[in-house]
Motif scaffolding. Structure first.
Motif, PDB file in Angstrom:
ATOM      1  N   CYS A   1       4.595  -2.764   6.564  1.00  0.00           N
ATOM      2  CA  CYS A   1       3.325  -2.220   7.055  1.00  0.00           C
ATOM      3  C   CYS A   1       3.395  -1.707   8.485  1.00  0.00           C
ATOM      4  CB  CYS A   1       2.181  -3.210   6.929  1.00  0.00           C
ATOM      5  SG  CYS A   1       0.595  -2.360   7.081  1.00  0.00           S
TER       6      CYS A   1
ATOM      7  N   ASP B   1      -0.928  -7.767   7.406  1.00  0.00           N
ATOM      8  CA  ASP B   1      -1.251  -7.520   6.000  1.00  0.00           C
ATOM      9  C   ASP B   1      -1.125  -6.056   5.646  1.00  0.00           C
ATOM     10  OD1 ASP B   1      -1.904 -10.171   5.955  1.00  0.00           O
ATOM     11  OD2 ASP B   1      -4.024  -9.890   5.448  1.00  0.00           O
ATOM     12  N   SER B   2      -0.388  -5.794   4.583  1.00  0.00           N
ATOM     13  CA  SER B   2      -0.374  -4.428   4.066  1.00  0.00           C
ATOM     14  C   SER B   2      -1.799  -4.066   3.662  1.00  0.00           C
ATOM     15  CB  SER B   2       0.536  -4.361   2.847  1.00  0.00           C
ATOM     16  OG  SER B   2       0.326  -3.147   2.172  1.00  0.00           O
ATOM     17  N   GLY B   3      -2.196  -2.849   3.949  1.00  0.00           N
ATOM     18  CA  GLY B   3      -3.542  -2.411   3.596  1.00  0.00           C
ATOM     19  C   GLY B   3      -4.555  -2.619   4.701  1.00  0.00           C
ATOM     20  N   THR B   4      -4.106  -3.077   5.863  1.00  0.00           N
ATOM     21  CA  THR B   4      -5.068  -3.277   6.951  1.00  0.00           C
ATOM     22  C   THR B   4      -4.662  -2.504   8.201  1.00  0.00           C
ATOM     23  OG1 THR B   4      -4.020  -5.273   7.841  1.00  0.00           O
ATOM     24  CG2 THR B   4      -5.660  -5.581   6.104  1.00  0.00           C
ATOM     25  N   PHE B   5      -5.667  -2.033   8.914  1.00  0.00           N
ATOM     26  CA  PHE B   5      -5.422  -1.236  10.115  1.00  0.00           C
ATOM     27  C   PHE B   5      -6.617  -1.244  11.055  1.00  0.00           C
ATOM     28  CE2 PHE B   5      -6.075   1.298   6.207  1.00  0.00           C
ATOM     29  CZ  PHE B   5      -7.372   1.731   6.413  1.00  0.00           C
TER      30      PHE B   5
ATOM     31  N   ALA C   1       0.829  -1.203   0.000  1.00  0.00           N
ATOM     32  CA  ALA C   1       0.000   0.000   0.000  1.00  0.00           C
ATOM     33  C   ALA C   1       0.866   1.256   0.000  1.00  0.00           C
ATOM     34  CB  ALA C   1      -0.951  -0.003   1.202  1.00  0.00           C
TER      35      ALA C   1
ATOM     36  N   CYS D   1      -1.952   2.598   6.047  1.00  0.00           N
ATOM     37  CA  CYS D   1      -1.794   2.308   4.628  1.00  0.00           C
ATOM     38  C   CYS D   1      -2.565   3.228   3.686  1.00  0.00           C
ATOM     39  CB  CYS D   1      -2.205   0.870   4.382  1.00  0.00           C
ATOM     40  SG  CYS D   1      -1.723  -0.220   5.721  1.00  0.00           S
TER      41      CYS D   1
END
Ligand code: FMN
Ligand code: SF4
Ligand code: FES
Lengths: 161, 519
Positions: free
Chosen positions: A122, B186-190, A86, A126
């Motif tokens: 991460c 996971d990239s893209g998760t928060f 991301a 993102c």
């Protein structure tokens, strides 16, 4: 960030014994040692093994598995720069390339002028990348300028410690 | 003198854009003007493009302003914006904003509104209603309620939560454990992070209900080390909940204890896999265990262990408070309830969107997200983290639903959506997927340990134009081996992003693509 103390065996022992009664105490102990000394000194391995009644190989196996644990005294400060998908989608790769060119600092290439820049995958921010983590603080929407400013701060603080 | 009350998020997203500096600027400005100021730190509403989004308490409720930079602060005072005056950054009532109105916030209902560490705030907004109710029921009835909700694990695999709870409930043992998987790698998760920072008591309540239902007296939260802010808030929340007696000794009645401990990871993505997480909690290298035995029967220290994701536990207080059916009333097909969608990457309006299943990706990416941040066309979207497939713009009409996505060669995972514009090079993304897979492999099985490393090399050769057809055939072969022969879903799913990039964006793997790009 304070100056890191030199290796101090009684202090290490105290930290180790303070946590040895936890269920699954090894990671908390390694974290405490690293937090105190900035790294986990190899001399701690035998003490932990004795305190937890496990083999030194087991302690070392765990210590060496996890990226976060450092086995040598840090030579300065660490910036963690996110290069996951991301952040890539928001230009983190190009930012990182320009940063390397401008500073001569190689990402994941060790200390340079008292600062190392490590890749991290991460930081949970993102939608606002590119992102970096420094001294427990998060920096979002990085630009060439803001990353350079963060790097300059890390250099200053690295030199002061 | 009246006091001006201002809400400023302390969520990491807002902090990353200088929320603390805004707070300082507000304090200075108020002091200079002789105005009494009360700053309350809250979570984030999840509209990240408007962060730092601050709210002012007025007679007509809380009025939002954003994105506020420290240099905007004097004008906020001068324009009398705080007393209802106009200002370019004025957003109005946050709850009335279209982005918020179009959501179905169950798990995120309080986030951004309450002080995350105020038990009073929590109790006033239905906090501990679910746990109170659960404690009046038998454990088996609690399990049945979760089963009725249709909740499926939000960590990635989508396994029915009620079934897992029943397995642990039915197991006989001297000790049982509950574990919350907060490794969110996971990239893209928060979403997990936002819960820690915005409503930690909800997670504690969900875990307490889980512990009561399965008969565990000890719980662990395993949080990744990349979330230092989340760790601090949760550590304090656990203390407060214990002091107030919601957890701790005799929490569920005389002699019925529930002790909760937070543990921090150490930078290993594989610790999100539940058996690797368990090994890590035990103090070992995080090597994946072969299943069976499943953790529900033979987990932490060999005891029956309930492992659930943060979002799964977070859904439980609502389910108990309002009934499983109330939760199941949301959703579509076999995907019941709501999903906290995380919209990220190259997106104009990114953030947290909690929605009932069944909405299309297009409504999310274009409707909520407004297209790319760069203003260029959308080219690729990755759903479900680094092991999730890439899809094309033309597939945006797919619905958010476990089965619909699976049938179309994609997976929902933890609900992260990462948007890329037309400058993306999909061969490079395929190489990245292999390299990430190799770097984060636990090393226990050969297809993943060796395969991902070789895979990265093969994609590099394709990029360099070396015997492209043969190397593509080799890459497909390798992916077959990894899919079929890996011990866990890490190695098993790495081919997802790689093959989807190759199949859906073949032009990026043609020799000319890179020759031109390099020139
Ligand atoms: C490589 C890999 C990484 C994973 N990472 C996570 C994670 O970060 N968080 C999570 O909850 N589940 C993760 N999972 C899924 C867990 O193994 C497990 O299915 C989940 O925690 C169960 O909880 P749930 O049923 O509530 O989803 C991962 C799985 C794999 C194979
Ligand atoms: S697939 Fe990869 S991560 Fe999973 S067990 Fe095998 S080596 Fe470990
Ligand atoms: S991908 Fe960089 S913060 Fe998530």
């Amino acid at each position: 960030m304070e100056k890191l103390p030199a290796w101090d065996e009684p202090r290490a022992r105290a930290l180790i014994h303070a946590k040895s009664d936890l269920e699954g105490p090894l990671l908390p102990i390694l974290h405490d040692l690293q937090e105190t000394f900035g790294y986990v000194d190899p001399r701690a391995v035998a003490i932990i093994a004795g305190a937890l009644n496990i083999s030194r190989a087991e302690v070392f196996g765990t210590l060496s598995f996890y990226k976060d644990f450092k086995k040598q005294k840090p030579l300065g400060r660490t910036i963690k720069l996110c290069l996951a998908e991301a952040c890539q989608a928001r230009g983190a790769d190009a930012l990182a390339d320009r940063f390397e060119q401008n500073t001569g600092c190689k990402i994941d290439g060790g200390y340079h002028e008292g600062v190392e820049v490590e890749t991290v995958y991460c930081l949970g921010n993102c939608a606002l990348g590119p992102n970096a983590l420094y001294d427990g603080e998060i920096f979002g929407a990085l630009t060439d300028e803001s990353l350079a400013a963060l790097h300059a701060r890390a250099r200053r603080e690295g030199a002061a410690s | 003198m009246t006091t001006l009350t201002v809400y400023i998020p302390a969520d990491a997203a807002a902090l990353s854009l200088g929320a603390d500096r805004v707070a300082t600027a507000l304090r200075h400005e108020a002091q200079a003007r002789g105005i009494a100021l009360d700053i309350k730190r809250v979570g984030s509403h999840g509209m990240f493009w408007l962060e730092p989004l601050i709210e002012i308490e007025t007679l007509k409720g809380r009025i939002g302003f954003g994105p506020v930079r420290p240099e905007d602060v004097p004008s906020l005072f001068e324009s009398n914006a705080f007393a209802g005056g106009e200002h370019p950054l004025k957003l109005g009532h946050v709850a009335d904003m279209v982005w918020m109105l179009r959501q179905q916030r169950l798990s995120f209902a309080r986030i951004g509104i309450v002080d995350p560490l105020s038990l009073d705030d929590y109790l006033q907004k239905d906090g501990f209603k679910g746990l109170r109710k659960a404690l009046q029921m038998s454990p088996a009835e609690v399990v049945a309620e979760v089963h009725a909700s249709g909740l499926r694990g939000r960590g990635g695999a989508g396994f029915p939560t009620g079934v897992k709870w029943k397995t642990v409930h039915d197991a006989q043992a001297d000790r049982k454990y509950v574990i919350c998987n907060a490794d969110e790698g996971d990239s893209g998760t928060f979403a997990d992070r936002m819960i820690f920072e915005g409503d930690p008591f909800m997670l504690i309540e969900g875990m307490a209900i889980g512990a009561y239902a399965v008969g565990a007296d000890k719980g662990f939260i395993y949080l990744r080390s990349e979330y230092p802010h989340a760790a601090k808030v949760m550590a304090r929340a656990i203390e407060l909940a214990e002091q107030a007696g919601w957890i701790g000794d005799n929490a569920f009645g005389p002699g019925k204890h529930f002790h909760l401990e937070q543990r921090i990871g150490a930078g290993a993505y594989i610790c999100g896999e539940e058996t690797a997480l368990i090994e890590s909690l035990e103090g070992k290298r995080a090597l994946v265990r072969a299943k069976p035995p499943i953790p529900a029967l033979h987990g932490l220290f060999g005891r029956p262990t309930l492992v659930n994701n943060v979002l799964s536990f977070a859904a439980v207080p609502f389910i108990l408070a309002e009934g499983g059916q109330a939760y199941a009333d949301f959703g579509s097909g076999r995907s019941r309830g709501t999903l906290p969608v995380q919209l990220a990457g190259n997106i104009k309006r990114g953030g947290l969107i909690e929605l009932a299943f069944g909405i299309t990706l297009r409504e999310i990416v274009e409707g909520f997200g407004g297209g790319t941040a760069s203003g260029r066309p959308i080219r690729a979207i990755q759903i479900g983290g680094p092991l999730g497939a890439y899809i094309t713009e033309s597939q945006l009409d797919l619905e958010m639903d476990y089965e619909v996505l699976a049938a179309n060669g994609a997976m929902l995972g933890h609900g992260g959506i990462v948007v890329f514009d037309d400058s993306v090079d999909m061969a490079k993304m395929a190489k990245f997927a292999m390299r990430f897979g190799a770097e984060e492999s636990c090393g226990k099985c050969t297809p993943c340990r060796i395969g991902a490393t070789r895979g990265g090399e093969v994609v590099q050769k394709i990029i360099e134009g070396e015997r492209v057809a043969q190397n593509i055939a080799l890459l497909r072969d390798l992916c077959d081996v990894m899919t079929a022969g890996s011990l866990c879903a890490h190695g098993g799913l790495i081919p997802n992003p790689v093959l989807s990039a190759l199949n859906r964006f073949p032009e990026d793997f043609a020799p000319a693509a890179h020759k031109n790009a390099a020139e």
